[in-house]
Design an enzyme around this catalytic site. Structure first.
Site, PDB file in Angstrom:
ATOM      1  CG  HIS A   1      -1.871  -1.078   1.354  1.00 43.37           C
ATOM      2  ND1 HIS A   1      -1.745  -2.063   2.292  1.00 43.37           N
ATOM      3  CD2 HIS A   1      -2.997  -1.366   0.650  1.00 43.37           C
ATOM      4  CE1 HIS A   1      -2.755  -2.913   2.178  1.00 43.37           C
ATOM      5  NE2 HIS A   1      -3.523  -2.513   1.185  1.00 43.37           N
TER       6      HIS A   1
ATOM      7  N   GLY B   1      -2.805  -2.551  -6.717  1.00 44.58           N
ATOM      8  CA  GLY B   1      -1.639  -3.425  -6.699  1.00 44.58           C
ATOM      9  C   GLY B   1      -1.820  -4.647  -7.574  1.00 44.58           C
TER      10      GLY B   1
ATOM     11  CD  GLN C   1      -9.190  -5.194  -5.999  1.00 48.55           C
ATOM     12  OE1 GLN C   1      -9.892  -5.731  -5.152  1.00 48.55           O
ATOM     13  NE2 GLN C   1      -8.145  -4.455  -5.679  1.00 48.55           N
TER      14      GLN C   1
ATOM     15  CB  VAL D   1       5.486  -4.754  -2.243  1.00 47.38           C
ATOM     16  CG1 VAL D   1       6.598  -4.654  -1.209  1.00 47.38           C
ATOM     17  CG2 VAL D   1       5.432  -3.482  -3.088  1.00 47.38           C
TER      18      VAL D   1
ATOM     19  CB  SER E   1      -1.622 -10.433   1.788  1.00 51.13           C
ATOM     20  OG  SER E   1      -2.996 -10.553   2.111  1.00 51.13           O
TER      21      SER E   1
END
Length: 289
Positions: free
Chosen positions: A32, A150, A156, A179, A188
Site C-alpha cells: 500500500h 496493486g 481485481q 511488493v 497481504s
C-alpha cells in the site's frame, strides 16, 4: 487530514487539484505504501481511503476479525506523503443498508460481467460484485484523476479497468508491482493470520509460479507445461490445499492453451490451515496490467 464523511471530502475536493487516489481496507503494508509513494510522485495531491467493505465478504468469512489498525495506518500514510485520508462509515456508503446475504440485499450494486466469474470468482462468487460496487462509490465521491491498485490482486485490476471503461469514468488506472517479503511471500493484509508453519508452507505458491515463469523465460508457451510446473511445486507441499492455477489472457481473463503476444496472467490460490493466499506473475505482458 482526516475526512470522515462524504460531505467533508466533497468540500475539500476543489482544493486538491490533480488527485491520485489509493483505495484500501486498512491494515496497511509496504505494498500500500508503495502505491501512495508512487501517487505522490505523479500527482499534485494524494488521498487514500480506509474502508472495510462488507459487500466483499460472504457470511462465514473474516469480516468481523479483519484487522483494524487505523492509527498505525494513518501514521504510515502520513510518512508516505498522503495528504488526505477518507474514512466514511458503512451507513454512509450503503445508505440502503447492507447485509452479507446477497438475496436479502437492498439498493444498488454493480457487476462487471465476464471478468468476475473465473479465477477468484470461482471460489468467492460474491467478491467482485462487492469490489465493483465500492470502487464505483469511492470514485463518485473522490473524483480522482488517477487511481492506484496493486498487481497482487490482478483480477481485481482487470475488473476495475473494465468498470472505468464501461461506466465512462475519466480516471487513469495505474497498477503497481507486487511488493514481496524477502522470502518471496506477496505482502497481504491477511498475512498476519499465518502461523510460522503456515507461512513456511505458503511459500510454495510463489515457488510454483516462479517455476513456470522460468520455463516461460526459456521459451515455453504451452499451457500444459507451464501449468504443470506451477501445480507440481505447489502440490509438493502437503500442508496446503491448491484451489486453482489459472493461465489467463491479461485483458479478457480467458484461459489460454498457448501464451500469445499479449502475454498471460499466471495466478493461483492456496488454502493453508488458517489462511487463504493468492498470488500471480505476469508472463510476457508488454505493458503490464
Amino acid at each position: 487530514k482526516r475526512l470522515t464523511s462524504i460531505p467533508a471530502f466533497r468540500a475539500e475536493r476543489p482544493k486538491m487539484g490533480h488527485l491520485g487516489f489509493v483505495p484500501t481496507m486498512g491494515n496497511l503494508h509496504a505494498g500500500h505504501v508503495s502505491l501512495v509513494e508512487r501517487a505522490k510522485r505523479e500527482c499534485e495531491t494524494v488521498a487514500a481511503s480506509i474502508f472495510i467493505n462488507p459487500a466483499q465478504f460472504a457470511r462465514g468469512e473474516d469480516l468481523d476479525k479483519y484487522p483494524r489498525t487505523v492509527e498505525e495506518d494513518i501514521e504510515k500514510l502520513k510518512r508516505a506523503g498522503c495528504d488526505y485520508v477518507f474514512m466514511p462509515s458503512v451507513a454512509e456508503m450503503y445508505p440502503s443498508g447492507i447485509t452479507l446475504d446477497i438475496p436479502d440485499q437492498q439498493g444498488t450494486f454493480i457487476e462487471v460481467r465476464g471478468k468476475s466469474h473465473q479465477m477468484e470468482g470461482i471460489i468467492r462468487p460474491h467478491f467482485f460484485r462487492g469490489v465493483a460496487t465500492i470502487v464505483a462509490k469511492l470514485f463518485n465521491v473522490t473524483t480522482p484523476n488517477v487511481a492506484y491498485f496493486g498487481q497482487k490482486d490482478a483480477q481485481q485490476c482487470v475488473v476495475v479497468r473494465n468498470l472505468v471503461h464501461d461506466l465512462l469514468y475519466d480516471i487513469k488506472i495505474v497498477v503497481g508491482e507486487t511488493v514481496r517479503e524477502p522470502d518471496g511471500l506477496a505482502m497481504s493484509s491477511r498475512n498476519g493470520y499465518l502461523s510460522p508453519s503456515d507461512r513456511e508452507a505458503g511459500l510454495c505458491l510463489y515457488r510454483g509460479l516462479s517455476a513456470a515463469q522460468r520455463l516461460f523465460a526459456q521459451g515455453v508457451r504451452d499451457r500444459a507445461r507451464l501449468h504443470a510446473a506451477a501445480t507440481d511445486a505447489i502440490n509438493a507441499e502437503p500442508r496446503v490445499k491448491l484451489q486453482y492455477v489459472s493461465l489467463a489472457h491479461p485483458r479478457t481473463l480467458e484461459e489460454l492453451d498457448t501464451v500469445g503476444p499479449d502475454g498471460a496472467i499466471l495466478a493461483g490460490a492456496i488454502q493453508t490451515s488458517s489462511t487463504r493466499l493468492i498470488d500471480n506473475v505476469l508472463l510476457g505482458v508488454p505493458d503490464g496490467l
